[in-house]
Design a protein around this motif. Structure first.
Motif, mmCIF file in Angstrom:
data_model
loop_
_atom_site.group_PDB
_atom_site.id
_atom_site.type_symbol
_atom_site.label_atom_id
_atom_site.label_comp_id
_atom_site.label_asym_id
_atom_site.label_seq_id
_atom_site.Cartn_x
_atom_site.Cartn_y
_atom_site.Cartn_z
ATOM 1 N N CYS A 177 -85.833 25.593 -116.672
ATOM 2 C CA CYS A 177 -84.855 25.740 -117.743
ATOM 3 C C CYS A 177 -83.784 26.702 -117.262
ATOM 4 O O CYS A 177 -84.064 27.866 -116.991
ATOM 5 C CB CYS A 177 -85.528 26.275 -119.009
ATOM 6 S SG CYS A 177 -84.402 26.482 -120.402
ATOM 7 N N ASN A 180 -84.375 14.808 -124.168
ATOM 8 C CA ASN A 180 -83.970 16.031 -124.850
ATOM 9 C C ASN A 180 -84.022 17.145 -123.823
ATOM 10 O O ASN A 180 -85.080 17.505 -123.338
ATOM 11 C CB ASN A 180 -84.897 16.323 -126.027
ATOM 12 C CG ASN A 180 -84.517 17.599 -126.743
ATOM 13 O OD1 ASN A 180 -83.485 18.208 -126.452
ATOM 14 N ND2 ASN A 180 -85.342 18.018 -127.664
ATOM 15 N N ARG A 181 -82.877 17.697 -123.489
ATOM 16 C CA ARG A 181 -82.795 18.713 -122.447
ATOM 17 C C ARG A 181 -82.625 20.123 -123.002
ATOM 18 O O ARG A 181 -82.394 21.046 -122.253
ATOM 19 C CB ARG A 181 -81.658 18.380 -121.495
ATOM 20 C CG ARG A 181 -81.916 17.101 -120.719
ATOM 21 C CD ARG A 181 -80.947 17.008 -119.578
ATOM 22 N NE ARG A 181 -81.148 15.843 -118.755
ATOM 23 C CZ ARG A 181 -81.976 15.786 -117.715
ATOM 24 N NH1 ARG A 181 -82.699 16.822 -117.384
ATOM 25 N NH2 ARG A 181 -82.072 14.691 -117.011
ATOM 26 N N ARG A 234 -88.846 18.894 -115.949
ATOM 27 C CA ARG A 234 -89.390 19.231 -117.276
ATOM 28 C C ARG A 234 -90.052 20.611 -117.296
ATOM 29 O O ARG A 234 -90.789 20.940 -118.214
ATOM 30 C CB ARG A 234 -90.383 18.179 -117.789
ATOM 31 C CG ARG A 234 -89.944 16.745 -117.703
ATOM 32 C CD ARG A 234 -88.716 16.392 -118.456
ATOM 33 N NE ARG A 234 -88.954 16.349 -119.879
ATOM 34 C CZ ARG A 234 -88.015 16.418 -120.794
ATOM 35 N NH1 ARG A 234 -86.773 16.533 -120.423
ATOM 36 N NH2 ARG A 234 -88.284 16.369 -122.051
ATOM 37 N N THR A 242 -79.649 29.921 -124.712
ATOM 38 C CA THR A 242 -79.668 28.465 -124.807
ATOM 39 C C THR A 242 -79.689 27.892 -123.404
ATOM 40 O O THR A 242 -78.905 28.302 -122.553
ATOM 41 C CB THR A 242 -78.427 27.958 -125.554
ATOM 42 O OG1 THR A 242 -78.416 28.540 -126.847
ATOM 43 C CG2 THR A 242 -78.427 26.447 -125.675
ATOM 44 N N CYS A 259 -83.636 23.697 -124.129
ATOM 45 C CA CYS A 259 -84.740 24.607 -123.862
ATOM 46 C C CYS A 259 -84.235 26.037 -124.044
ATOM 47 O O CYS A 259 -83.043 26.263 -124.212
ATOM 48 C CB CYS A 259 -85.300 24.403 -122.453
ATOM 49 S SG CYS A 259 -84.115 24.698 -121.127
ATOM 50 N N THR A 260 -85.148 26.974 -124.032
ATOM 51 C CA THR A 260 -84.786 28.382 -124.149
ATOM 52 C C THR A 260 -84.966 29.035 -122.787
ATOM 53 O O THR A 260 -86.074 29.138 -122.281
ATOM 54 C CB THR A 260 -85.654 29.081 -125.217
ATOM 55 O OG1 THR A 260 -85.492 28.388 -126.445
ATOM 56 C CG2 THR A 260 -85.232 30.521 -125.385
ATOM 57 N N LEU A 293 -82.717 21.769 -119.703
ATOM 58 C CA LEU A 293 -83.985 21.435 -119.058
ATOM 59 C C LEU A 293 -83.759 20.449 -117.927
ATOM 60 O O LEU A 293 -83.191 19.366 -118.120
ATOM 61 C CB LEU A 293 -84.950 20.845 -120.088
ATOM 62 C CG LEU A 293 -86.378 20.601 -119.643
ATOM 63 C CD1 LEU A 293 -87.050 21.915 -119.244
ATOM 64 C CD2 LEU A 293 -87.161 19.936 -120.765
#
Length: 160
Positions: free
Chosen positions: A45, A25-26, A42, A35, A28-29, A38
């Protein structure tokens, strides 16, 4: 003992990339609540508009990989893309509600799909003359001697 050997073999297979891993799941904020994408570390962003821009922003270059950038926008994860009201137009999700007419028809700023909040304190709400803006202009354009709003409210009412 056999269970230990199986666990070690599976772990080695995943580590070497021989066995499929669960999708990463990439989402991220990124800074300014944009938007983001990632990176493999990890931690990093990046804004979605930095993905597939021909500049590696992630340490391992995963933001420019062929499987991600091969067939834009179809190859991008859905959270990185905003589809404009014109079915042939799209923008990166972090460009939605940024005050600029990125779609060319204002569907990214004032359309029902965009669902943007009202103008922020740094913006003045009006019907602009300049097509680069949709329903808000930056307050820095207030009282600058140039008509940006049809009713001249940017010159007579707005306070910078």
């Amino acid at each position: 003992m056999a269970l230990l050997v199986v666990v070690a073999a599976v772990g080695l297979g995943v580590a070497l990339g021989l066995l499929p891993r669960a999708p990463v799941n990439r989402f991220c904020t990124a800074p300014s609540n944009r938007t983001g994408f990632l990176c493999d570390d990890r931690v990093t962003c990046i804004p979605s508009s930095w993905v597939c821009d021909r500049v590696s922003n992630c340490r391992n270059g995963e933001d420019e990989q062929e499987k991600l950038c091969g067939d834009l926008p179809h190859s991008l994860p859905g959270y990185l893309v905003f589809l404009c009201s014109n079915p042939r137009s799209w923008i990166y999700a972090d460009q939605r509600c940024n005050g600029m007419n990125d779609c060319g028809d204002c569907s990214d700023e004032s359309g029902s799909l965009a669902s943007c909040p009202p103008c922020g304190w740094e913006w003045w709400s009006c019907i602009p003359v300049r097509y680069e803006y949709c329903s808000c202009i930056p307050r820095r354009l207030c009282r600058d001697g140039v008509q940006d709003c049809l009713g001249w409210s940017d010159e007579y009412v707005c306070r910078p």
